[in-house]
Structure formats: C-alpha cells, structure tokens
Design a protein around this motif. Structure first.
Motif, mmCIF file in Angstrom:
data_model
loop_
_atom_site.group_PDB
_atom_site.id
_atom_site.type_symbol
_atom_site.label_atom_id
_atom_site.label_comp_id
_atom_site.label_asym_id
_atom_site.label_seq_id
_atom_site.Cartn_x
_atom_site.Cartn_y
_atom_site.Cartn_z
ATOM 1 N N ILE A 93 -1.078 10.040 3.391
ATOM 2 C CA ILE A 93 -1.723 7.840 3.538
ATOM 3 C C ILE A 93 -0.822 7.697 4.469
ATOM 4 C CG2 ILE A 93 -2.744 7.201 1.948
ATOM 5 C CD1 ILE A 93 -4.732 8.829 1.648
ATOM 6 N N TYR A 94 0.285 8.057 3.113
ATOM 7 C CA TYR A 94 1.566 7.228 2.778
ATOM 8 C C TYR A 94 2.542 7.635 4.300
ATOM 9 C CZ TYR A 94 6.131 6.045 2.708
ATOM 10 O OH TYR A 94 7.966 6.055 2.243
ATOM 11 N N LEU A 146 -2.865 19.126 -4.147
ATOM 12 C CA LEU A 146 -3.998 19.111 -3.280
ATOM 13 C C LEU A 146 -4.018 17.242 -2.948
ATOM 14 C CD1 LEU A 146 -5.470 20.126 -1.423
ATOM 15 C CD2 LEU A 146 -7.665 19.271 -2.642
ATOM 16 N N ALA A 147 -3.723 16.802 -4.340
ATOM 17 C CA ALA A 147 -4.360 15.366 -4.114
ATOM 18 C C ALA A 147 -2.872 14.476 -3.347
ATOM 19 C CB ALA A 147 -4.168 14.610 -4.834
ATOM 20 N N ALA A 148 -1.758 15.141 -3.671
ATOM 21 C CA ALA A 148 -0.811 14.965 -3.665
ATOM 22 C C ALA A 148 0.018 14.491 -2.011
ATOM 23 C CB ALA A 148 0.353 15.406 -3.753
ATOM 24 N N THR A 149 -0.283 16.120 -1.275
ATOM 25 C CA THR A 149 -0.166 16.239 0.010
ATOM 26 C C THR A 149 -1.710 15.125 0.475
ATOM 27 O OG1 THR A 149 -0.380 18.513 -0.667
ATOM 28 C CG2 THR A 149 -0.838 17.515 1.915
ATOM 29 N N MET A 150 -2.745 15.129 -0.043
ATOM 30 C CA MET A 150 -3.782 13.911 0.537
ATOM 31 C C MET A 150 -2.898 12.493 0.738
ATOM 32 S SD MET A 150 -5.784 14.913 2.319
ATOM 33 C CE MET A 150 -6.367 17.098 2.387
ATOM 34 N N LEU A 151 -1.535 12.091 -0.304
ATOM 35 C CA LEU A 151 -1.363 10.844 -0.061
ATOM 36 C C LEU A 151 -0.258 10.762 0.328
ATOM 37 C CD1 LEU A 151 -1.990 10.597 -4.163
ATOM 38 C CD2 LEU A 151 -2.701 8.733 -2.503
ATOM 39 N N SER A 152 0.249 12.204 0.658
ATOM 40 C CA SER A 152 1.896 11.738 1.883
ATOM 41 C C SER A 152 0.869 11.622 2.563
ATOM 42 C CB SER A 152 2.030 12.991 1.167
ATOM 43 O OG SER A 152 1.647 14.001 1.686
ATOM 44 N N LEU A 175 0.577 -0.964 0.192
ATOM 45 C CA LEU A 175 -0.164 0.207 -0.472
ATOM 46 C C LEU A 175 1.013 1.377 -0.242
ATOM 47 C CD1 LEU A 175 -2.595 -1.039 2.909
ATOM 48 C CD2 LEU A 175 -2.851 -0.549 0.148
ATOM 49 N N ALA A 176 1.822 1.131 0.926
ATOM 50 C CA ALA A 176 2.598 2.282 0.950
ATOM 51 C C ALA A 176 3.125 2.681 -0.458
ATOM 52 C CB ALA A 176 3.502 2.466 1.665
ATOM 53 N N LEU A 177 3.397 1.619 -1.396
ATOM 54 C CA LEU A 177 4.874 1.886 -2.411
ATOM 55 C C LEU A 177 3.132 1.858 -3.375
ATOM 56 C CD1 LEU A 177 7.082 0.935 -3.661
ATOM 57 C CD2 LEU A 177 6.046 -1.610 -4.405
ATOM 58 N N VAL A 178 1.943 1.744 -3.063
ATOM 59 C CA VAL A 178 1.030 2.587 -4.197
ATOM 60 C C VAL A 178 0.660 4.111 -4.363
ATOM 61 C CG1 VAL A 178 -1.675 2.433 -4.694
ATOM 62 C CG2 VAL A 178 -0.371 -0.076 -4.371
ATOM 63 N N ALA A 179 0.669 4.236 -3.125
ATOM 64 C CA ALA A 179 1.145 5.393 -2.287
ATOM 65 C C ALA A 179 2.186 6.323 -2.882
ATOM 66 C CB ALA A 179 0.461 5.606 -1.070
ATOM 67 N N ALA A 180 3.369 6.051 -2.367
ATOM 68 C CA ALA A 180 4.223 6.884 -3.095
ATOM 69 C C ALA A 180 3.955 6.963 -4.709
ATOM 70 C CB ALA A 180 5.724 6.490 -2.537
ATOM 71 N N VAL A 181 4.359 6.449 -5.120
ATOM 72 C CA VAL A 181 3.783 6.135 -6.730
ATOM 73 C C VAL A 181 2.846 6.546 -7.054
ATOM 74 C CG1 VAL A 181 3.599 4.676 -9.023
ATOM 75 C CG2 VAL A 181 4.927 4.194 -7.266
ATOM 76 N N ALA A 182 2.023 6.823 -6.393
ATOM 77 C CA ALA A 182 0.974 7.898 -6.727
ATOM 78 C C ALA A 182 1.119 9.386 -6.665
ATOM 79 C CB ALA A 182 -0.854 7.663 -6.044
ATOM 80 N N ILE A 183 2.200 9.265 -4.954
ATOM 81 C CA ILE A 183 2.379 10.713 -5.517
ATOM 82 C C ILE A 183 3.746 11.527 -6.484
ATOM 83 C CG2 ILE A 183 3.773 12.000 -3.613
ATOM 84 C CD1 ILE A 183 3.318 10.310 -1.742
ATOM 85 N N VAL A 184 3.825 10.351 -6.473
ATOM 86 C CA VAL A 184 4.658 11.439 -7.914
ATOM 87 C C VAL A 184 4.573 11.338 -9.862
ATOM 88 C CG1 VAL A 184 6.195 10.576 -9.428
ATOM 89 C CG2 VAL A 184 6.936 10.100 -7.148
ATOM 90 N N ARG A 185 2.637 10.888 -9.540
ATOM 91 C CA ARG A 185 2.490 10.636 -10.580
ATOM 92 C C ARG A 185 0.732 11.664 -10.698
ATOM 93 N NH1 ARG A 185 3.502 8.899 -15.182
ATOM 94 N NH2 ARG A 185 1.797 8.162 -15.956
ATOM 95 N N VAL A 186 0.468 12.141 -9.716
ATOM 96 C CA VAL A 186 -0.185 12.998 -9.053
ATOM 97 C C VAL A 186 0.217 14.796 -9.767
ATOM 98 C CG1 VAL A 186 -0.774 13.313 -6.850
ATOM 99 C CG2 VAL A 186 -2.746 12.645 -8.187
ATOM 100 N N ARG A 187 -0.928 15.365 -10.134
ATOM 101 C CA ARG A 187 -0.700 16.395 -10.498
ATOM 102 C C ARG A 187 -0.933 17.349 -9.882
ATOM 103 N NH1 ARG A 187 -2.225 19.946 -15.132
ATOM 104 N NH2 ARG A 187 -0.826 21.437 -15.341
ATOM 105 N N SER A 188 -2.423 17.478 -8.940
ATOM 106 C CA SER A 188 -2.705 17.757 -8.147
ATOM 107 C C SER A 188 -1.641 17.997 -6.773
ATOM 108 C CB SER A 188 -4.585 17.336 -8.316
ATOM 109 O OG SER A 188 -4.817 18.501 -6.637
#
Lengths: 247, 167
Positions: free
Chosen positions: A37-38, A29-35, A14-27
């Motif tokens: 979650i990470y 706000l979403a990156a902050t929320m994902l971090s 799950l942490a890996l998925v969250a980390a990849v999503a942080i890199v990929r997402v452009r918003s």
C-alpha cells in the motif's frame, strides 16, 4: 490554493500512516500488504509530480513484484515476527538524526518545478544540445511541417523519441542502462549459483532438516506390505525418513 | 481450513487447485492480458511512460501470478529453468549486440542512428526498441528465477510428495 500541494499533503500523510503501521504491526503478512500500500501511495505521489515513469516503476516493482517476493518468503518461513521492545531509544535517536539531516539538506534545494533551478539553467540545455540520441538537422518542436523523409509526428521531441525519459535512458545514458541490465543479470546468475540446488541435494537437505527439527522419537517400523507402491503423503509417515543414512 | 506445516510452521494452501475454480479461472483469464499489457509497455517505451524494466516486471508478474495459483512446480513445468537461464543472458547480449552492431557499422557504440542510415530517426526508434526488448527479457527471466528460487523448499516438497516410492 495549489491543488498539487493539497494532493501531496494528503498522499504523504497516508504514506506516513502506512509506514508507521508497518513498524507497529506484528503480523508479517499485514506488514507486507502495508508495504504494498505504501508503494502504491508513493506511485500516486510520483504521478502527481508528473514523474510517470518513476510512478510506473514504483507501482510495478514496489507494489507488485516486491510484495509477491515477500509473500513467497513469508510462506516459506513464518507469519509472525518476534516480540520486540516497543521503543529503542538509541535507534530512535539515529533515525531522528538522519531524518533531520536529510530535511536540513532539502532546505538548499530549489523549489519543485522552479524554472530557474540550476539543472534547468546548465545541465538540461547541454543535454538537449547533444547530438547523441538525436537526429541531426531535425528542426525544433512545432516548427516543421511533417516531413515525408522523417515521418515522425510533430510532437517529436526536438528530434528525439517523444518520451524524454526513454531518450535519456537508452541514448544519452545507454552505457548506464546497459550495465544496469548487466547488474540485474548478475543478480540472477548469483541466485542460480548460490540458491538453486540439484533435485537430489534438495530432497536430501529437506530430509535432514526434518530429522533435525523433529524431536527424536523411537523409530517404530511401520508395517508395510512388502510389494506395495504408495504415494508419500506426510512427512512423518515416510519410511525413507528413518535415519538409515546414519546406520 | 489452512493447515500449518508441522516442521516449518508455514501456512499451506489447500492442496487441490482443481477445487478452487474462482482462482483457477480468473488466473487463466488474466494471465494472457497481463502478458499483452507487458508487451505493450515494452514496445511503446519510447512513446509513453514505461519501458523494458517496467514491462519486464509486469511480464514476470503474469508468470508469478500463475505460480502463486498453480504452484511453482507447475510454473517450472511451463517455463523450465533452462529457458529462463538462457533468456537472462540473451537479453543482455541483445542490448550489447545492438551497440556492437553500431560500432561495426562505423558509428559510435550504442548510437542507434547507424541502424538505418537512410532514416536516422527510424534507426533511433528501432535501436531503442531493441534495447528495451533486451532489458525486458532479462528482467522478466530474472524475476521469475527469483520467485522460483525463493519458493524452492515448498516447491520441492510438493514435488517430492508426488514421488511414487516402490519397494
């Protein structure tokens, strides 16, 4: 099978998925929320390893405070990051090399929870034998009837306070923790010195910034009744935004 | 719904917090409990997981939550910068003061058993608790300062909008 291992694999995936999503997402706000979650997932990983203090810190600082501070920054700047090329080969090479090196380094480490690890053979017995942070003459764990002179519970950690981490932080490494606190204090003082400005300065700087950013347009005198007190509403309708300082 | 600021492009929360009853009420209900939990974490640092740093961050989170809902200007009205500046230094001074007290009492620096020579174990617990208070106070005020400083432009803007201009 080992339950700890199953949970670890699940959480780290799950942490890996969250980390990849942080890199990929452009918003942002979403990156902050994902971090956030990470950090929460990592807090669960630490708890799974029985490192409760670390997990607590991760949840409070990583998931809580950092997220809020990033949110504050985003609300002051903007919500979308710039478009960047999807894959930078040089950066990927550096990341892969460093990651590989770190994984190679872990090969030499003892297994998790191994009682024959060097730290448990050499360092920890010495720490526990120290008299700092410890009441001399206290009998070892589980051997004493409750003593009226030292009315601590029986699970008193060999004369220390029950939480070993606090005992280590506040007594064994009291200097260390004191200067950590001093570092935090220094950070706060630096913030105050560098970023906090007096009210007049801030208002002036804000005016200046608005003048800079807005496209220059002819300053039409807004008809105002001469003796009217009003509340300034928007940035553009204010007469004191007119560049009278440059006249 | 959410307006963008014409200059910075930042999204702005709706102006009137008085109209957002859910946020307002839940914030006012939650903040005391968060502070109570933070005090619990700080004071029980030597018994369970937690301690000054974690508890301090939780305490700061209560204030930051208040600031997020009601605006940083109201937060500064509640806890002025003068107080946070003072507490920042007071926490470190408390920590070092405990150590110095032990030194003057004839023991080692930060050897807490000198706080209560008759019951060293009690002195130990007392010293660690005081030290954790010091860490907690410093961390709380520093985190509040960080939040207030980072959100300063917005905060000053809202403050400026309230300025009555008289000709």
């Amino acid at each position: 099978m080992n339950e700890v291992l199953i949970l670890d694999v699940l959480l780290l995936t799950l942490a890996l998925v969250a980390a990849v999503a942080i890199v990929r997402v452009r918003s942002l706000l979403a990156a902050t929320m994902l971090s956030g979650i990470y950090s929460l997932i990592m807090a669960l990983v630490w708890s799974n390893m029985h490192a409760l203090d670390v997990g607590f810190t991760e949840a409070a600082v990583g998931a809580g405070a950092t997220t809020v501070l990033l949110l504050g920054t985003i609300s002051a700047t903007g919500r979308l990051s710039r478009r960047t090329p999807s894959l930078d080969l040089r950066a990927a090479a550096v990341v892969l090399f460093t990651g590989g090196l770190l994984i190679y380094g872990t090969l030499d480490m003892p297994d998790f929870g191994d009682p024959h690890a060097p730290i448990h053979q050499h360092r920890v017995p010495k720490l526990l034998a120290q008299q700092v942070g410890k009441v001399p003459g206290r009998p070892p764990l589980g051997m004493d009837p409750p003593d009226p002179a030292h009315p601590h519970p029986r699970d008193d950690f060999n004369g220390h306070v029950p939480n070993t981490v606090t005992s280590l932080l506040a007594a064994y490494r009291g200097f260390d923790t004191m200067f950590e606190t001093a570092v935090i204090f220094t950070a706060g003082i630096s913030l105050v010195l560098l970023l906090r400005r007096r009210d007049d300065d801030i208002v002036e700087a804000w005016d200046e910034r608005e003048r800079e950013v807005q496209t220059p347009r002819p300053v039409a005198p807004v008809p105002q009744p001469p003796t009217r007190s009003y509340t300034a509403v928007g940035a553009s309708a204010e007469p004191d935004d007119a560049p009278k300082g440059e006249a | 719904m959410s307006k963008r600021h014409p200059v910075t492009g930042a999204f702005q929360a709706p102006r009137l917090i008085e109209h957002q009853s859910v946020l307002r009420v839940s914030c006012k209900l939650l903040v005391p409990f968060i502070i109570m939990f933070a005090v619990y974490v700080i004071t029980h640092g030597e018994l369970g997981p937690g301690g000054g740093f974690q508890g301090g961050v939780i305490m700061a989170a209560a204030f930051i939550f208040y600031g997020l809902v009601f605006g940083a200007s109201r937060l500064v009205d509640r806890i002025p910068s003068r107080i946070t500046d003072f507490l920042m230094a007071a926490g470190v001074l408390l920590y070092a003061g405990v150590g110095l007290h032990n030194l003057l009492a004839g023991s080692n620096f930060l050897d807490y058993s000198a706080l209560n020579p008759a019951h060293p174990s009690e002195g130990e617990a007392l010293g660690m608790t005081l030290v954790e208070y010091g860490v907690g106070i410093t961390v709380t005020s520093v985190f509040i300062t960080i939040y207030v400083t980072i959100t300063e432009p917005r905060f000053m803007r809202s403050k400026r909008e309230n300025v009555k201009v008289t000709d």
